[in-house]
Design a protein around this motif. Structure first.
Motif, PDB file in Angstrom:
ATOM      1  N   PHE A 143       0.964  -1.188  -0.209  1.00 48.65           N
ATOM      2  CA  PHE A 143      -0.120   0.034   0.181  1.00 48.65           C
ATOM      3  C   PHE A 143       0.982   1.323   0.088  1.00 48.65           C
ATOM      4  CE2 PHE A 143      -3.175  -2.862   1.899  1.00 48.65           C
ATOM      5  CZ  PHE A 143      -4.232  -2.622   0.930  1.00 48.65           C
ATOM      6  N   SER A 190      -0.001   0.715   5.910  1.00 51.55           N
ATOM      7  CA  SER A 190      -0.140  -0.862   6.289  1.00 51.55           C
ATOM      8  C   SER A 190       0.951  -1.128   7.281  1.00 51.55           C
ATOM      9  CB  SER A 190      -0.199  -1.767   5.359  1.00 51.55           C
ATOM     10  OG  SER A 190       0.247  -3.119   5.696  1.00 51.55           O
ATOM     11  N   PRO A 191       0.857  -1.377   8.615  1.00 51.70           N
ATOM     12  CA  PRO A 191       1.988  -1.763   9.355  1.00 51.70           C
ATOM     13  C   PRO A 191       2.688  -3.093   8.819  1.00 51.70           C
ATOM     14  CG  PRO A 191      -0.018  -1.561  10.646  1.00 51.70           C
ATOM     15  CD  PRO A 191      -0.253  -1.044   9.214  1.00 51.70           C
ATOM     16  N   PHE A 192       1.873  -3.800   8.197  1.00 48.01           N
ATOM     17  CA  PHE A 192       2.399  -4.998   7.706  1.00 48.01           C
ATOM     18  C   PHE A 192       3.371  -4.747   6.418  1.00 48.01           C
ATOM     19  CE2 PHE A 192      -1.490  -6.416   9.852  1.00 48.01           C
ATOM     20  CZ  PHE A 192      -0.950  -7.111  10.680  1.00 48.01           C
ATOM     21  N   PRO A 205      -6.055  -4.843  -3.565  1.00 47.69           N
ATOM     22  CA  PRO A 205      -5.084  -6.058  -3.608  1.00 47.69           C
ATOM     23  C   PRO A 205      -5.944  -7.236  -3.847  1.00 47.69           C
ATOM     24  CG  PRO A 205      -6.065  -5.628  -1.089  1.00 47.69           C
ATOM     25  CD  PRO A 205      -6.369  -4.657  -2.344  1.00 47.69           C
ATOM     26  N   ARG A 244      -5.644 -11.775  -1.279  1.00 44.10           N
ATOM     27  CA  ARG A 244      -6.495 -10.371  -1.204  1.00 44.10           C
ATOM     28  C   ARG A 244      -6.038  -9.405  -0.351  1.00 44.10           C
ATOM     29  NH1 ARG A 244      -9.536 -14.643  -1.115  1.00 44.10           N
ATOM     30  NH2 ARG A 244     -10.751 -14.053   1.003  1.00 44.10           N
ATOM     31  N   LYS A 245      -4.926  -9.578   0.334  1.00 46.01           N
ATOM     32  CA  LYS A 245      -4.344  -8.688   1.104  1.00 46.01           C
ATOM     33  C   LYS A 245      -2.855  -8.443   0.646  1.00 46.01           C
ATOM     34  CE  LYS A 245      -6.545 -10.340   5.433  1.00 46.01           C
ATOM     35  NZ  LYS A 245      -6.683  -8.975   6.433  1.00 46.01           N
ATOM     36  N   LEU A 246      -2.113  -7.207   1.242  1.00 45.34           N
ATOM     37  CA  LEU A 246      -0.667  -6.753   0.954  1.00 45.34           C
ATOM     38  C   LEU A 246      -0.406  -6.665   2.516  1.00 45.34           C
ATOM     39  CD1 LEU A 246      -1.309  -3.782  -1.424  1.00 45.34           C
ATOM     40  CD2 LEU A 246      -0.327  -6.240  -2.026  1.00 45.34           C
ATOM     41  N   PRO A 247       0.956  -7.132   2.728  1.00 42.70           N
ATOM     42  CA  PRO A 247       2.147  -7.120   1.519  1.00 42.70           C
ATOM     43  C   PRO A 247       2.166  -8.408   0.874  1.00 42.70           C
ATOM     44  CG  PRO A 247       3.136  -7.570   3.679  1.00 42.70           C
ATOM     45  CD  PRO A 247       1.477  -7.312   3.875  1.00 42.70           C
ATOM     46  N   ASP A 270       1.526 -12.330   2.653  1.00 42.29           N
ATOM     47  CA  ASP A 270       1.731 -12.349   4.130  1.00 42.29           C
ATOM     48  C   ASP A 270       3.044 -12.175   4.600  1.00 42.29           C
ATOM     49  OD1 ASP A 270      -0.247 -13.650   6.387  1.00 42.29           O
ATOM     50  OD2 ASP A 270       1.885 -13.600   6.973  1.00 42.29           O
ATOM     51  N   SER A 271       3.234 -11.231   5.593  1.00 40.56           N
ATOM     52  CA  SER A 271       4.413 -10.793   6.200  1.00 40.56           C
ATOM     53  C   SER A 271       5.424 -11.895   6.636  1.00 40.56           C
ATOM     54  CB  SER A 271       4.188  -9.539   6.818  1.00 40.56           C
ATOM     55  OG  SER A 271       3.719  -9.915   8.018  1.00 40.56           O
ATOM     56  N   GLU A 272       4.461 -12.775   7.285  1.00 38.69           N
ATOM     57  CA  GLU A 272       5.123 -14.024   7.755  1.00 38.69           C
ATOM     58  C   GLU A 272       5.807 -14.913   7.022  1.00 38.69           C
ATOM     59  OE1 GLU A 272       3.326 -14.653  11.498  1.00 38.69           O
ATOM     60  OE2 GLU A 272       4.237 -16.685  11.662  1.00 38.69           O
ATOM     61  N   TYR A 275      -2.764  -3.807  16.458  1.00 40.61           N
ATOM     62  CA  TYR A 275      -3.322  -3.472  15.044  1.00 40.61           C
ATOM     63  C   TYR A 275      -4.954  -3.203  14.922  1.00 40.61           C
ATOM     64  CZ  TYR A 275      -4.615  -4.294  10.197  1.00 40.61           C
ATOM     65  OH  TYR A 275      -5.327  -4.129   9.055  1.00 40.61           O
TER      66      TYR A 275
HETATM   67  N1  GSH Z   1      -1.176 -11.556   8.084  1.00 41.02           N
HETATM   68  C1  GSH Z   1      -1.133 -10.546   7.193  1.00 41.02           C
HETATM   69  C2  GSH Z   1      -2.012  -9.259   7.512  1.00 41.02           C
HETATM   70  C3  GSH Z   1      -1.788  -8.201   6.312  1.00 41.02           C
HETATM   71  C4  GSH Z   1      -3.218  -7.354   6.217  1.00 41.02           C
HETATM   72  O1  GSH Z   1      -4.064  -7.616   7.230  1.00 41.02           O
HETATM   73  N2  GSH Z   1      -3.050  -6.503   5.397  1.00 41.02           N
HETATM   74  C5  GSH Z   1      -4.071  -5.576   5.195  1.00 41.02           C
HETATM   75  C6  GSH Z   1      -3.550  -4.021   5.585  1.00 41.02           C
HETATM   76  S1  GSH Z   1      -2.948  -3.775   6.887  1.00 41.02           S
HETATM   77  C7  GSH Z   1      -4.713  -5.586   3.762  1.00 41.02           C
HETATM   78  O2  GSH Z   1      -4.296  -5.936   2.941  1.00 41.02           O
HETATM   79  N3  GSH Z   1      -6.283  -5.413   3.816  1.00 41.02           N
HETATM   80  C8  GSH Z   1      -6.907  -5.543   2.901  1.00 41.02           C
HETATM   81  C9  GSH Z   1      -8.071  -6.317   2.904  1.00 41.02           C
HETATM   82  O3  GSH Z   1      -8.275  -6.919   3.776  1.00 41.02           O
HETATM   83  O4  GSH Z   1      -9.068  -6.129   1.912  1.00 41.02           O
HETATM   84  C10 GSH Z   1       0.478 -10.367   6.913  1.00 41.02           C
HETATM   85  O5  GSH Z   1       0.875 -10.406   7.903  1.00 41.02           O
HETATM   86  O6  GSH Z   1       0.603  -9.582   5.985  1.00 41.02           O
END
Ligand code: GSH
Length: 232
Positions: A7, A17-19, A42, A48-51, A62-64, A101
């Protein structure tokens, strides 16, 4: 070349996004060649998430999981830590990512003063004509998520009390040393710092931003990590 799909920068942070910030910290510390590529939507990503990290072979979500991948390439974010310290680090990471978070999400998405700023930052690519209905619908689903997670079911006082207990736990690690596990940043800092920094950066004067800004121990810590891991 590795590419961090992230993001965009927002509120003075490397990313909203802190991740994504955590992952940038890991990439920077690992000393590999990488660059950022910003995106706001994303939905086509594996989770469907970032990073997400684009490697020569695949997309790693997934950051992990990205941490695992970087460690498989030789990175060691916790070099020199004992088994006990690594366990404490694991607990701090979960505390930041699975509890603190959600206080940020709550502060960002429920606060009437923050919402217009958030809408015009996160939904800037949506044509102005349909931005309100689209963003309102996303906001509705975020609020539903906060209800399911539970953080929004507490009163303001109860929520702040829960937050304070966690912040006290984090602070206890910082009374005698500059970073959570000692003299240099480790994986715990790469998760805790982005979350607390984002908490401080919410673009309004809220009890959460005040809580961090008025805490000299935590504020000093945030500034210290920012200097120790410069993200361009
Ligand atoms: N467990 C994931 C969490 C990542 C996450 O929650 N990303 C959020 C932004 S902080 C995101 O992409 N949200 C978009 C959505 O859920 O639609 C990680 O560690 O990368």
């Amino acid at each position: 070349m590795l590419t961090l799909l992230t993001f965009p920068a927002a509120f003075g942070l490397y990313s909203a996004s802190p991740f994504c910030v955590k992952t940038a910290c890991m990439l920077q510390t690992a000393g590999l060649q990488w660059r950022r590529s910003d995106m706001l939507d994303p939905r086509k990503m594996p989770h469907r998430k970032l990073p997400v990290l684009r490697t020569p072979d695949r997309l790693v979500p997934d950051s992990e999981l990205i941490r695992d991948w970087l460690e498989s390439q030789g990175a060691d974010f916790d070099a020199g830590l004992s088994e006990t310290q690594k366990s404490q680090s694991r607990a701090l990471i979960r505390l930041a990512e699975e509890h603190l978070y959600f206080h940020i999400v709550h502060d960002r998405w429920t606060n009437a003063e923050v919402w217009p700023i958030l809408r015009d930052t996160f939904f800037v690519e949506i044509p102005a004509l349909i931005r309100r209905p689209v963003s309102n619908s996303v906001r509705k689903s975020v609020l539903k998520g906060l209800d399911a997670q539970g953080v929004s079911r507490f009163s303001d006082t109860e929520r702040m009390d829960r937050l304070n207990r966690d912040l006290e736990a984090v602070s206890a690690y910082l009374r005698q040393k500059p970073f959570l596990m000692g003299e240099k940043p480790t994986s715990a800092d790469m998760s805790v710092w982005p979350v607390l920094d984002a908490m401080r950066a919410t673009p309004a004067d809220t009890p959460l931003t005040r809580r961090i800004k008025n805490d000299s121990l935590l504020s000093g810590y945030l500034d210290r990590v920012e200097q120790a891991i410069p993200l361009s």
